[in-house]
Design a protein around this motif. Structure first.
Motif, PDB file in Angstrom:
ATOM      1  N   PRO A   1       0.656  -1.015   0.130  1.00  0.00           N
ATOM      2  CA  PRO A   1       0.021   0.118   0.047  1.00  0.00           C
ATOM      3  C   PRO A   1       0.924   1.375  -0.019  1.00  0.00           C
ATOM      4  O   PRO A   1       1.286   1.785   1.065  1.00  0.00           O
ATOM      5  N   ALA A   2       0.944   1.814  -1.188  1.00  0.00           N
ATOM      6  CA  ALA A   2       2.082   2.570  -1.484  1.00  0.00           C
ATOM      7  C   ALA A   2       1.843   4.145  -0.378  1.00  0.00           C
ATOM      8  O   ALA A   2       2.713   4.614   0.064  1.00  0.00           O
ATOM      9  N   LEU A   3       0.588   4.438  -0.281  1.00  0.00           N
ATOM     10  CA  LEU A   3       0.385   5.808   0.452  1.00  0.00           C
ATOM     11  C   LEU A   3       0.763   5.440   1.806  1.00  0.00           C
ATOM     12  O   LEU A   3       1.407   6.238   2.313  1.00  0.00           O
ATOM     13  N   THR A   4       0.470   4.437   2.566  1.00  0.00           N
ATOM     14  CA  THR A   4       0.741   4.140   3.876  1.00  0.00           C
ATOM     15  C   THR A   4       2.192   4.282   3.979  1.00  0.00           C
ATOM     16  O   THR A   4       2.694   4.924   4.992  1.00  0.00           O
ATOM     17  N   TYR A   5       3.039   3.432   3.210  1.00  0.00           N
ATOM     18  CA  TYR A   5       4.212   3.418   3.373  1.00  0.00           C
ATOM     19  C   TYR A   5       5.087   4.717   3.117  1.00  0.00           C
ATOM     20  O   TYR A   5       5.682   5.216   3.969  1.00  0.00           O
ATOM     21  N   ASN A   6       4.515   5.412   2.055  1.00  0.00           N
ATOM     22  CA  ASN A   6       5.320   6.756   1.836  1.00  0.00           C
ATOM     23  C   ASN A   6       5.043   7.726   2.946  1.00  0.00           C
ATOM     24  O   ASN A   6       5.907   8.639   2.855  1.00  0.00           O
ATOM     25  N   ALA A   7       4.023   7.618   3.609  1.00  0.00           N
ATOM     26  CA  ALA A   7       3.872   8.640   4.714  1.00  0.00           C
ATOM     27  C   ALA A   7       4.923   8.579   5.552  1.00  0.00           C
ATOM     28  O   ALA A   7       5.300   9.601   6.195  1.00  0.00           O
ATOM     29  N   ALA A   8       5.549   7.410   5.513  1.00  0.00           N
ATOM     30  CA  ALA A   8       6.910   7.330   6.351  1.00  0.00           C
ATOM     31  C   ALA A   8       8.029   7.960   6.047  1.00  0.00           C
ATOM     32  O   ALA A   8       9.233   8.182   6.717  1.00  0.00           O
ATOM     33  N   VAL A   9       8.011   8.340   4.612  1.00  0.00           N
ATOM     34  CA  VAL A   9       9.386   8.743   3.942  1.00  0.00           C
ATOM     35  C   VAL A   9       9.293  10.268   4.310  1.00  0.00           C
ATOM     36  O   VAL A   9       8.373  11.291   4.076  1.00  0.00           O
TER      37      VAL A   9
ATOM     38  N   TYR B   1      16.247  11.525   7.827  1.00  0.00           N
ATOM     39  CA  TYR B   1      16.091  11.637   6.558  1.00  0.00           C
ATOM     40  C   TYR B   1      17.420  11.404   5.748  1.00  0.00           C
ATOM     41  O   TYR B   1      18.579  11.714   6.264  1.00  0.00           O
ATOM     42  N   GLU B   2      17.163  11.172   4.475  1.00  0.00           N
ATOM     43  CA  GLU B   2      17.944  10.977   3.606  1.00  0.00           C
ATOM     44  C   GLU B   2      17.732  11.400   2.039  1.00  0.00           C
ATOM     45  O   GLU B   2      16.761  11.355   1.970  1.00  0.00           O
TER      46      GLU B   2
END
Lengths: 353, 353
Positions: A9-17, A61-62
């Motif tokens: 689930p891309a959205l959920t994950y991307n929230a952590a980026v 952060y990277e």
DNA sequence: GGATTGAATGGTCTCGTGGCCATCAGTGAA
DNA sequence: TTCACTGATGGCCACGAGACCATTCAATCC
């Protein structure tokens, strides 16, 4: 153990980026200031710097290299086109070049042309799609990609060639002193008393004007020797053809007393043929192989080889690349390095027949 | 030939790089329409389509993958972490995985951890910096990077493991049936009459709980054999330690009559030691090696090996990766493939002493 | 004949970073 | 006191492609 895998689930994950924006928000500064903590830390107040660094650490952060390179600047990737990654020469070259480029902040993307023009073009396209800053190329396999390569250059992609330098190319290049290497091998065999010497290579003057094959007859002539026409067969450079060619040579009425394999792969094919025929090295025949591959010192007797300075070649090639990308300068556009003859047990005076 | 190389004039060059905007302008359509010519050509009027395609051809337009992946979507790159690209197992794995991923539009970025925890972390960072969509990892070398790996996963990076599966990991994985492979080797030697069998591996239960070394004593026990304590030395997995260990084993009062090298690299070290001691295979000692490396069939006698299905492993690993990225589905999360024993000349009944 | 539909096409915003210019406060000199 | 200057920080836009919604126009239906 039979769960179905599907897209995460891309959205959920991307929230952590986390991005530089998140860092800035957490540190209570502007994105510009946050960025400076990474690029120009001395421009910040020690207090601000500490606050931003704390935020960076907290969010892990990277920076995103893609976004960085998108905006006008150069990308941080360099492509390396090799013939085959299974070939130790290319593998070692890739490793060393990767180290040198990594030290300058670049990532090497390895791609194989598998000795095919079509594949090479495909791989060059792929590399350009990723907008690599430069390409380290072993040219000559894919004649068709010349035109495409020219286009890449005109689009600002730095090109450096290694191992082979096509005629009329002026790209920065790193080459082995192939004539010199062949001369070392021939001279060594000649000094041992050999006169009937054959080289496994490809003699086709147009399709693949390979330096080593071209140099061999010349070197022989210089020593007052001639290469019989039946020793100069046009072949490909792979293991099987070397195997077949070796068998053919030994079936001749006047077989050679010494063989020179012009590539490590061909050496393997030649050795296999010799062993299957029950020929003993160096008594029945002498063998000199290009490339100091691991197996050459494992067999009995170990093989006399011409060692290429692979690491030095890769270092120089990477340096040429970096110079084109604006990191440091080099004085020599076309580097030529010498091979080293390592005498081992596979060469000796020819048996008196 | 002593020209100075410096950075290419970026502006001039970049002017030659064409974007979808340029294509649209030349074709007299909007960028959106131009893009559709590539992605959804059936949505365009044949006339418009032709005009755009003409413009694309004329400008040699090729999409920028960086920009494409930046906008929310997944990137088209996948990282592969190998131990060493010089190792044929990894090189072959890389090649095959690269093919499978390329067919799905992904580019493989190979990186070496060189069996070092520090390097591995560094390489994972670099890959994340490029925002790879997934990482194919040979885990176990870098214990420290576990935590970092977890963070990558939480950021949506797909992870697939191969060749080794750390305890408590539930990543999709592809493994060799290591116990089964060891059993094949031991059973083969046992059937020939060997009782004193040693395996070159690493027996440390914590630092590197390597499946093969762990399986060996168990398999021996199941056949009613025991492994003497002095046969179970804790070593690293490289060539030199295998060489030294082989010498040590043969210096024992009761040396083994058969050796199993648990990796291709260790096989090379063991073979070197045996040859230097003048031991004849299979008369003086029998040898079974993991990995069907080229040299094993080149030496005399050729070595009996356990061949890993490297290509199948790479294909399955790549398929697991693609499934996580939303391309197709697989039913098995954890794949285990069997090795194949290839009987050659290095194994025979032990000599009567 | 007006409403509806759908195909074809266009506009606009977003992604994360880097470059450039603006702003603001504090300092020293005229 | 005022002005020029400097150090520290912020605002804004561009990069190139993709997602989504808007618009146009013609064909079709009741």
């Amino acid at each position: 153990m039979t769960n179905r895998l599907s897209a995460p689930p891309a959205l959920t994950y991307n929230a952590a980026v986390s991005t530089i924006q998140d860092v800035a928000r957490l540190a209570g500064v502007s994105p510009t200031t946050a960025k400076r903590a990474l690029k120009e830390p001395d421009k910040l107040t020690p207090d601000t710097l500490a606050r931003v660094q704390q935020a960076i650490a907290q969010l892990h952060y990277e920076p995103d290299q893609r976004a960085g390179s998108l905006r006008g600047g150069q990308s941080t990737t360099v492509g390396l086109v090799v013939g085959s990654i299974l070939e130790p020469f290319f593998a070692q070259f890739a490793r060393t070049a990767s180290h040198v480029l990594a030290d300058a902040g670049y990532t090497l993307i390895i791609s194989e042309n598998e000795y095919s023009a079509q594949r090479e073009l495909q791989e060059l396209r792929r590399l350009y799609g990723l907008r690599v800053a430069g390409i380290l190329l072993r040219p000559g396999y894919g004649q068709d990609s010349q035109e495409y390569l020219a286009r890449l250059r005109s689009r600002g992609v730095a090109v450096t060639e290694y191992d082979y330098r096509p005629p009329h190319h002026d790209e920065p290049s790193v080459m082995l002193d192939n004539p010199g290497a062949v001369r070392q091998a021939v001279t060594h065999l000649h000094a041992l008393g050999h006169r009937r010497i054959a080289a496994l290579g490809t003699y086709h003057p147009v399709i693949h004007p390979e330096e080593r094959s071209r140099a061999f007859p010349e070197v022989m002539n210089a020593l007052g020797l001639t290469v019989p026409a039946e020793y100069q067969r046009v072949t490909l450079l792979n293991e099987d053809t070397a195997y077949a060619l070796t068998n053919d040579l030994l079936d001749l009425p006047e077989p050679p007393t010494a063989l020179i394999a012009l590539t490590g792969t061909q050496a393997s094919g030649a050795y296999r043929a010799l062993r299957e025929r029950g020929m003993r090295l160096p008594h029945d025949i002498s063998l000199v192989a290009f490339d100091n591959y691991p197996w050459t010192s494992l067999v009995d007797p170990p093989i006399t080889v011409l060692e290429q300075p692979v690491e030095a070649m890769a270092e120089r090639a990477a340096a040429l690349m970096l110079a084109q990308l604006g990191h440091g300068t080099v004085t020599q556009r076309h580097v030529v390095l010498g091979a080293r003859l390592i005498e081992r047990g596979s060469t000796a005076p020819p048996a008196r027949s």
